[in-house]
Design an enzyme around this catalytic site. Structure first.
Site, PDB file in Angstrom:
ATOM      1  N   SER A   1       1.085   5.620  -6.524  1.00 30.00           N
ATOM      2  CA  SER A   1       0.885   4.385  -5.759  1.00 30.00           C
ATOM      3  C   SER A   1      -0.079   3.412  -6.415  1.00 30.00           C
ATOM      4  CB  SER A   1       0.382   4.704  -4.342  1.00 30.00           C
ATOM      5  OG  SER A   1      -0.831   5.437  -4.387  1.00 30.00           O
TER       6      SER A   1
ATOM      7  N   ASP B   1      -6.943   0.069   2.029  1.00 34.14           N
ATOM      8  CA  ASP B   1      -6.706   1.077   3.048  1.00 34.14           C
ATOM      9  C   ASP B   1      -7.535   2.306   2.681  1.00 34.14           C
ATOM     10  OD1 ASP B   1      -5.268   2.547   1.133  1.00 34.14           O
ATOM     11  OD2 ASP B   1      -3.308   1.953   1.902  1.00 34.14           O
TER      12      ASP B   1
ATOM     13  N   HIS C   1      -6.522   3.231  -1.114  1.00 35.88           N
ATOM     14  CA  HIS C   1      -6.200   2.309  -2.210  1.00 35.88           C
ATOM     15  C   HIS C   1      -7.147   1.105  -2.287  1.00 35.88           C
ATOM     16  CE1 HIS C   1      -2.401   4.343  -0.990  1.00 35.88           C
ATOM     17  NE2 HIS C   1      -2.282   4.487  -2.298  1.00 35.88           N
TER      18      HIS C   1
END
Length: 350
Positions: free
Chosen positions: A35, A325, A328
């Site tokens: 990610s 978040d 991240h």
């Protein structure tokens, strides 16, 4: 000593906020990973590991969610722009792009994946071997588009970035009993490093020459880990950070040895740990106000679908936060990290 420390800090901040000029040196950036570098591939596979909804992407061009786990751009987007290429690197599975777009940069990354196939199985995302299969498909398309000779030249001159590994520990090893019952932490690190080695060798066999293998960030300082570090007042989980340092050391040594074995290769280990830790330890020096919690929702546990558009707790200015978040970084952090890693790593490829 105090003056020397201050001078070092000033020089480091300058390096973090500026980049060397690389325009015209590299024709494309090819990306593999999780990610940290997924620009939306997971939008097109059956998985819950997605971020193609608001408030993700609210600071992206047009204010639209793209599948990047961020409020805006990720580090590889900033790297592409700094290289004089396009301002973003598109996801390979995104049907709104084609080979003419991918010719200057493409990411095969998939959020929630890892070196270990067992990690990608947790949320049914693209394993590393599948990303390599897509890359082979990409090579065929590229040579058809550019012609065999030019396509081969692009493949050999492009910069290959690999950013992966955090999920192997936090989503897999420490979350489920499978791997932890088979391997000690040290042996699991060796297992993952072995996969990394074979992946790099396969990339090299396919023509890649300029390869940057990324290490782990201080994963114990992610808001999610701080929130579950009960009894410490939200401090970083030291054990996880120690594991990141140890694994990075093993990758570094492996890269040093492997670079001597692969003919014509320019293989470099890129370590995000120290520059990220400097941000965490001195957030105000970089203009941040909050480091222990994220912008999205309560900032402690939420990511993905936990970050709902109408959550009243979500911050209004993500630039004040190190994390977007619970897992991240924000766009601003990604930009700082991109600059730092480019200054430390990219000169090796010129």
């Amino acid at each position: 000593m105090g003056h020397l420390k201050s001078l070092f800090t000033i020089l480091f901040l300058i390096a973090m906020s500026s980049t060397v000029t690389f325009a015209g040196k590299i024709p494309a950036i090819i990306v593999f990973g999780d990610s940290s570098v997924d620009a939306g591939n997971n939008n097109y596979i059956p998985t819950v590991a997605r971020s193609n909804f608001e408030p993700y992407g609210r600071d992206f061009v047009g204010g639209k969610p793209t599948g990047r786990f961020c409020n805006g751009k990720i580090a590889t987007d900033f790297m592409s722009e700094a290289l004089g290429l396009k301002p973003i690197i598109p996801a390979y599975l995104d049907p709104s792009y084609n080979i003419s777009d991918f010719a200057t940069g493409v990411t095969f990354a998939s959020a929630a994946t890892g070196y270990d196939n067992a990690t990608s199985d947790v949320l049914s995302v693209l394993p590393l071997w599948k990303q390599l299969e897509y890359y082979k498909e990409y090579q065929t398309k590229l040579k058809a588009y550019q012609g065999k000779d030019r396509g081969t030249e692009t493949i050999e001159s492009s910069l290959y970035l690999i950013s992966i590994g955090t999920n192997d520990f936090l989503e897999n090893y420490f979350a489920f009993p499978g791997r932890s019952s088979q391997y000690s932490v040290s042996l699991y690190q060796d297992f993952l490093a072995g996969i990394a080695k074979e992946f790099v060798k396969k990339l090299h066999g396919l023509g890649a020459r300029k390869i940057s293998l990324g290490g782990l960030p201080p994963m114990g300082c992610m808001p999610l880990e701080r929130a579950t570090n009960i009894g410490t007042g939200g401090e970083c989980v030291g054990r996880y950070n120690d594991i990141a340092v140890q694994f990075n050391s093993k990758l570094d040594k492996m890269v040093e040895k492997l670079s001597k074995e692969l003919p014509g290769s320019n293989l470099v280990f890129s370590n995000p740990y120290e520059p990220f830790m400097r941000i965490i330890k001195n957030p105000s020096s970089f203009g941040f106000e909050v480091v222990g919690a994220a912008c999205c929702a309560t900032g402690m546990f939420e990511m993905g679908y936990g970050c709902q558009r109408n959550n009243p707790f979500t911050c209004t200015n993500a630039d004040k936060y190190v994390f977007w978040d619970s897992f991240h970084p924000t766009q601003k952090t990604n930009h700082i990290m991109a600059n730092a890693l480019m200054n430390s790593t990219f000169p090796h490829f010129l």
